[in-house]
Design a protein around this motif. Structure first.
Motif, short mmCIF file in Angstrom:
data_model
loop_
_atom_site.label_atom_id
_atom_site.label_comp_id
_atom_site.label_asym_id
_atom_site.label_seq_id
_atom_site.Cartn_x
_atom_site.Cartn_y
_atom_site.Cartn_z
N ALA A 103 -0.29 16.49 36.98
CA ALA A 103 0.90 17.34 36.13
C ALA A 103 0.88 16.61 34.75
O ALA A 103 1.10 17.51 33.94
N VAL A 104 0.69 15.29 34.54
CA VAL A 104 0.74 14.83 33.05
C VAL A 104 -0.27 15.15 32.53
O VAL A 104 -0.20 15.68 31.28
N VAL A 105 -1.54 15.04 33.19
CA VAL A 105 -2.70 15.48 32.15
C VAL A 105 -2.55 16.83 32.00
O VAL A 105 -3.18 17.38 30.71
N ASP A 106 -2.33 17.75 32.85
CA ASP A 106 -2.30 19.22 32.63
C ASP A 106 -1.30 19.29 31.30
O ASP A 106 -1.72 20.31 30.40
N ALA A 107 -0.11 18.90 31.21
CA ALA A 107 0.64 19.15 29.94
C ALA A 107 0.02 18.44 28.84
O ALA A 107 0.24 19.32 27.74
#
Ligand code: KG4
Ligand code: ZN
Length: 317
Positions: free
Chosen positions: A225-229
Motif C-alpha cells: 500500500a505504501v509503495v503503491d502510493a
C-alpha cells in the motif's frame, strides 16, 4: 586540471555522530561513525589526507533534534576555528538527496527526487545543485514513521523498516486490501496515517474474532500500500513536470519493494531511476560531504555563530 576540493563532513542529526571525507562532491575517501573511530584518525589515517588538505568543513545544522545537532555543529565549529577552514552548514534532507551523486557520476539536475525517511516524505524537483522546489509532502506520518509504527504493532522492534521489508518477502502482498490515500487537489501529497490505522484495526479485528494473525501477510500488504502510493504519485509528478530522471533518497529508499516497483514503473515510462546503496540511504556523513561541496561551490559560508535549527526548511540558508 583543476584542484580537487576536499570536504570533511560531520552529521549528528540522529543517534550517532558520523564523519566523512568527500572529494569533489562525488568520491568518498572515508565514511565512518565517529564512535567507531577517533576523528583525528579519520583524516589522518583512513582518508590518507591531513586536515591541511581539507578545503571546508561541512555539517548538518538541521532539521533534527537540537541536542543531537549541536554535537556535530560544535565539533565542526571547533575544527573550522582551529584549522582556519571555512564552515558550510547543510540541510539534512538536502544531504539525503545528494547521496545520489556519490555513486552516479552521470546524475545532474534537473531531476525529480522522492525523499522518504523517518521524519520526512517529500517530492521535490532538484532544479539545480542546491535549488529545490517542493511539489509534494505528507499530511501526517512520514513513510519511515509508518513502517516503524506498523513494525512495533506486529512486534518487530526498531528500526522497523528493514524488518518489515524482510518479513514481507515471506508474505502475500494482496492478502489484505489496505487503503491508499488520495488527497483532494494535492495530487503529489501523501498520507500514511490511514494505512497505519487500517493495520491496527486489522490486528484488533483478528484478536476479537480469535483469527490467526499472519504477520508476513500484514507486512507485505502494508508495504504494498505504501509503495503503491509512492510510485503512483512520483510517476504522475515526473509526467506533469516533464522530468526524465527520478531519484530516491532517505532511509526508506533502501526498501527492496520500493526499488523494484519504482524500477518497473520507470522502465515502462522510459524514465531513468537512481538510488543510493542502502548504506548511503540511511543517515551518513558522506551525503553531507556531497551536499556541502555544491554549497561550497555556490558560495555558502557560515560563521562561527552557526546554530542548530531543529525545523530548518529545505532551501533555507
Ligand atoms: O533517513 P533515515 O536514516 O533517518 C531519517 O532522517 O529519518 O531514515 C530512517 C527510516 C526509519 O524509519 C527506518 O525504518 C526506515 O528509514 N528504513 C526503511 C528501510 N530501511 C530503513 N523502511 C523501509 N524499508 C527499509 N528497508
Ligand atoms: Zn536522515
Amino acid at each position: 586540471m583543476e584542484k580537487d576540493i576536499l570536504i570533511l563532513a560531520i552529521e549528528s542529526s540522529c543517534d550517532e555522530t558520523a564523519a566523512a571525507v568527500v572529494k569533489n562532491g562525488r568520491t568518498v575517501l572515508s565514511n565512518v561513525i565517529s564512535s567507531q573511530i577517533a576523528l583525528h584518525t579519520l583524516y589522518g589515517g583512513e582518508a590518507k589526507v591531513t586536515l591541511e588538505d581539507i578545503d571546508a568543513i561541512g555539517v548538518t545544522y538541521g532539521p533534527g533534534l537540537v541536542g543531537a545537532l549541536l554535537v556535530g555543529v560544535a565539533e565542526a565549529k571547533a575544527i573550522s576555528y582551529a584549522a582556519k577552514k571555512p564552515l558550510v552548514g547543510v540541510h539534512h534532507i538536502e544531504g539525503h538527496v545528494s547521496a545520489n551523486f556519490i555513486e552516479h557520476p552521470d546524475l545532474e539536475p534537473p531531476f525529480l527526487c522522492l525523499i522518504v525517511s523517518g521524519g520526512h516524505t517529500h517530492l521535490v524537483i532538484v532544479k539545480d545543485y542546491g535549488k529545490y522546489e517542493i511539489i509534494g509532502r505528507t499530511h501526517d506520518d512520514a513513510a519511515g514513521e509508518a513502517f516503524d509504527k506498523v513494525a512495533r504493532a506486529i512486534g518487530l522492534g526498531y528500526p522497523g523498516g528493514p524488518k518489515v521489508d524482510k518479513l514481507a518477502k515471506e508474505g502475500k502482498k494482496d492478502a489484505i486490501a489496505f487503503p491508499r490515500a488520495n488527497i483532494a487537489d494535492a495530487p503529489y501529497d501523501f498520507s500514511f496515517s490511514g494505512v497505519k490505522s487500517a493495520v491496527l484495526n486489522h490486528l484488533n479485528y483478528c484478536e476479537m474474532k480469535k483469527e490467526e494473525i499472519n504477520k508476513a501477510d500484514i507486512a507485505a500488504s502494508f508495504q504494498e500500500a505504501v509503495v503503491d502510493a509512492l510510485v503512483t504519485k512520483t510517476l504522475a509528478a515526473a509526467k506533469a513536470y516533464k522530468l526524465e530522471k527520478v531519484a530516491l533518497a532517505g532511509g526508506v529508499a533502501s526498501n527492496s519493494a520500493l526499488r523494484e516497483a519504482m524500477g518497473r514503473a520507470c522502465e515502462k515510462k522510459e524514465l531513468k531511476l537512481y538510488y543510493p546503496s542502502p548504506i548511503l540511504c540511511t543517515d551518513n556523513a558522506a551525503m553531507i560531504g556531497a551536499a556541502a561541496y555544491y554549497e561550497y561551490l555556490n558560495g555558502t559560508r557560515h560563521g562561527l555563530d552557526l546554530n542548530a535549527i531543529p525545523n530548518l526548511k529545505i532551501g533555507q540558508r
